[in-house]
Design an enzyme around this catalytic site. Structure first.
Site, PDB file in Angstrom:
ATOM      1  N   GLU A  47       0.932  -0.484  -5.003  1.00 10.13           N
ATOM      2  CA  GLU A  47      -0.094   0.534  -5.253  1.00 10.13           C
ATOM      3  C   GLU A  47       0.600   1.884  -5.377  1.00 10.13           C
ATOM      4  OE1 GLU A  47      -3.636   3.090  -3.274  1.00 10.13           O
ATOM      5  OE2 GLU A  47      -1.816   2.478  -2.235  1.00 10.13           O
ATOM      6  N   ASP A  52       0.812  -1.209   0.000  1.00  9.41           N
ATOM      7  CA  ASP A  52       0.000   0.000   0.000  1.00  9.41           C
ATOM      8  C   ASP A  52       0.854   1.271   0.000  1.00  9.41           C
ATOM      9  OD1 ASP A  52      -2.672   1.369   0.551  1.00  9.41           O
ATOM     10  OD2 ASP A  52      -1.536   2.009   2.319  1.00  9.41           O
TER      11      ASP A  52
END
Length: 571
Positions: free
Chosen positions: A295, A226
């Site tokens: 991401e 993330d």
């Protein structure tokens, strides 16, 4: 009104990319279908209103039925849930509302028993302010002093203490927060309860590698990493330049050009070190590749860097997310889609693997963005193009955004201002999965749910779509099967065309198989019917739900109403 176009393959096709895949078979992830689960909203097994690991276990057969290769869980770690689990207080424990480590191991065993890979979310940029590391760092405990980004700031001419620079949080206002106990500021890219880790500390870097190893030892098959671009910040803490004419106030993240808090050179090096760590683990322990995907909301130049260097001598993420389709809407044209596809084919070195997605837990559902008539087209597109397909849960049934008021909302960045809630909230795309037409759409046994179940569940749910002779669900399962069968061969070329004043998208895939098969996808992105007259006989392989064709051989012209799509095999 119908518009007739006759397509001749050699004249109208535009080559945008060519490559030769490895015939011995790419690793498992290279042409996989990865299914994203938002655990809180998937299935509630104990009727407390919150989805959990036992709920996912109860639906293992569903993933097999879909034909997907891997399931990816959004964060399930112990957390005070200030940001839906992205504020982690213990990387080695499971959040009690989801279950415990035994439940997770049961899920992992069930997944592997059914041929499914299991991928965990990994959130390395920051922790919760309740993590023991932060508490020890606040107290300046030996060994933890520099686990986070601390600074004294300065006192201005008026005698007022100020943060060290102008850096902003993605959630607006200063990214620096004063800690009274330590008598210093700490930096946070997100909420004040999510202090950024300091990766210039060797101990922090080792901690995170150890956490990866911990979950690899348990048996996970990979990670989704993330917020990668935000991991490192400029060591000199230089002010970031102001964006001219940004149109936002000076507390808004978009007010600054983030040249010192995003995509720093050290971040790429860190990603490369993680790839080495995972590859070494696989080489040592054996088994299939342990993969990771990053991401990154970055420009194309930086996105490519997260993969590695141009010749593959330095490797990073197995792939980094392609967010180019997230902005689709009912007015997206064939030319728009051609551009979004072409930029990847032209910029990503052929040694790396593409990936395609249209939604996730942070963006409105596809059916709400483009309308029900276009759901199948976008599922076709992301499965037909070469590479990895990523599906956000319930996109396969065309589930739409739910209805959530500000008072019911759970998104911390949105509920602060109810005036703008409808424009900023991520709650709409996070409402519970619609399994059937029973109470609470079959999500649980009737207890109040953490977000309200959409009123649309009576018209859109898995049970109804399974029973229907044609449905988004059936189209999706057919697409997954087709993808698996075609991935056994090399795609010798891909053609993408925008035709008829940008109303008709054509994608052609030629396979290097004994029959030299050619498949074509057509999608009418316009608002009126089109007739596509082909110069060869063809077989309808997969029609969209509303298309007036069924699977089988035909020599008729293709009539596509607005939003219709189809995959054919040219004979």
């Amino acid at each position: 009104m119908k518009v007739l176009v006759r397509l001749t393959f050699l004249v109208l096709s535009v080559l945008v990319y060519s490559y030769q895949a490895t015939k011995t078979g790419p690793d498992w992830w290279k042409s996989s279908v990865i299914y994203q689960i938002y655990p809180r909203s998937f299935k509630d097994s104990d009727n407390d209103g919150i989805g959990d690991l036992q709920g996912i276990i109860s639906k293992i057969d569903y993933f097999v039925e879909l034909g997907v290769d891997a399931i990816w869980l959004s964060p399930i770690y112990k957390s005070p849930m200030v940001d839906a689990g992205y504020d982690i207080s213990d990387y080695r424990s499971i959040a009690p509302e989801y279950g415990n480590l035994s439940d997770f191991k049961e899920l992992l065993e069930a997944a592997h028993k059914n041929g499914l890979k299991l991928i965990l979310d990994f959130v390395p940029n920051h922790t919760s302010n309740l993590h023991e590391w932060f508490n020890k760092s606040v107290a300046r405990e030996e060994g933890y002093e520099d686990y986070y980004l601390w600074n004294d700031g300065y006192v201005d001419d008026d005698g007022v203490r100020q943060p060290p620079n102008n850096w902003l949080s993605l959630w607006s206002f200063s990214g620096w927060e004063w800690n009274e106990q330590r008598q210093q500021y700490y930096f946070h890219q997100f909420s004040i309860q999510q202090p950024d880790l300091n990766y210039r500390s060797e101990k922090v870097r080792q901690e995170m590698k150890d956490i990866l190893t911990y979950w690899l030892d348990i048996g996970v098959d990979g990670f989704r990493v993330d917020a990668v671009p935000h991991i490192y910040e400029d060591e000199l803490l230089r002010d970031e330049p102001i964006v001219p004419d940004s149109g936002v106030d000076d507390t808004n993240w978009n007010y600054l050009n983030h040249i010192y808090t995003k995509d720093q050179p050290e971040t790429f090096e860190l990603v490369y070190s993680w790839r080495t760590h995972l590859d070494n683990y696989t080489n040592t322990v054996g088994g299939d590749t342990r993969m990771f995907m990053t991401e990154c909301s970055s420009d194309m130049e930086n996105l490519v860097k997260y993969y590695g260097n141009e010749n593959g001598t330095v490797l990073g993420a197995h792939f980094t997310f392609n967010f180019y389709f997230l902005g689709i809407n009912e007015n997206t044209t064939a030319a728009d889609l051609q551009s979004d596809i072409t930029v990847w084919y032209q910029n990503l070195p052929s040694i790396y693997t593409f990936n395609w997605l249209t939604g996730n837990h942070d963006n409105h559902r596809v059916a709400s963005k483009v309308g029900q008539s276009r759901v199948d087209a976008y599922n076709m597109l992301i499965s037909f193009l070469d590479g990895v397909t990523i599906t956000y849960m319930a996109e396969e049934i065309g589930q739409e955004n739910g209805e959530v008021t500000c008072e019911q909302g759970q998104d911390p960045s949105a509920i602060k201002n109810c005036t703008t809630f409808n424009e900023t909230t991520r709650d709409f795309e996070r409402t519970p999965f619609q399994w059937d037409n029973s109470t609470n759409a079959g999500f649980n046994e009737g207890a109040p749910t953490w977000l309200p179940v959409s009123s649309k569940y009576l018209e859109t749910n898995l049970q109804e779509e399974r029973l229907a002779s044609r449905s988004h669900y059936h189209v999706y399962t057919d697409l997954v099967q087709l993808k698996a069968s075609l991935s056994a061969y090399n795609s010798s070329y891909i053609f993408v065309n925008s035709l008829l004043n940008n109303r008709l998208l054509e994608v052609q895939k030629a396979l290097d198989d004994p029959h030299q098969s050619t498949y074509r996808l057509y999608f009418n992105t316009g608002n009126e019917a089109l007739t596509v007259s082909l110069d060869q006989n063809y077989t309808v392989v997969i029609p969209s739900v509303n298309l007036a064709y069924t699977q089988g051989l035909t020599d008729n012209d293709l009539v596509l109403n607005s939003g219709d799509s189809v995959i054919i095999k040219v004979l």
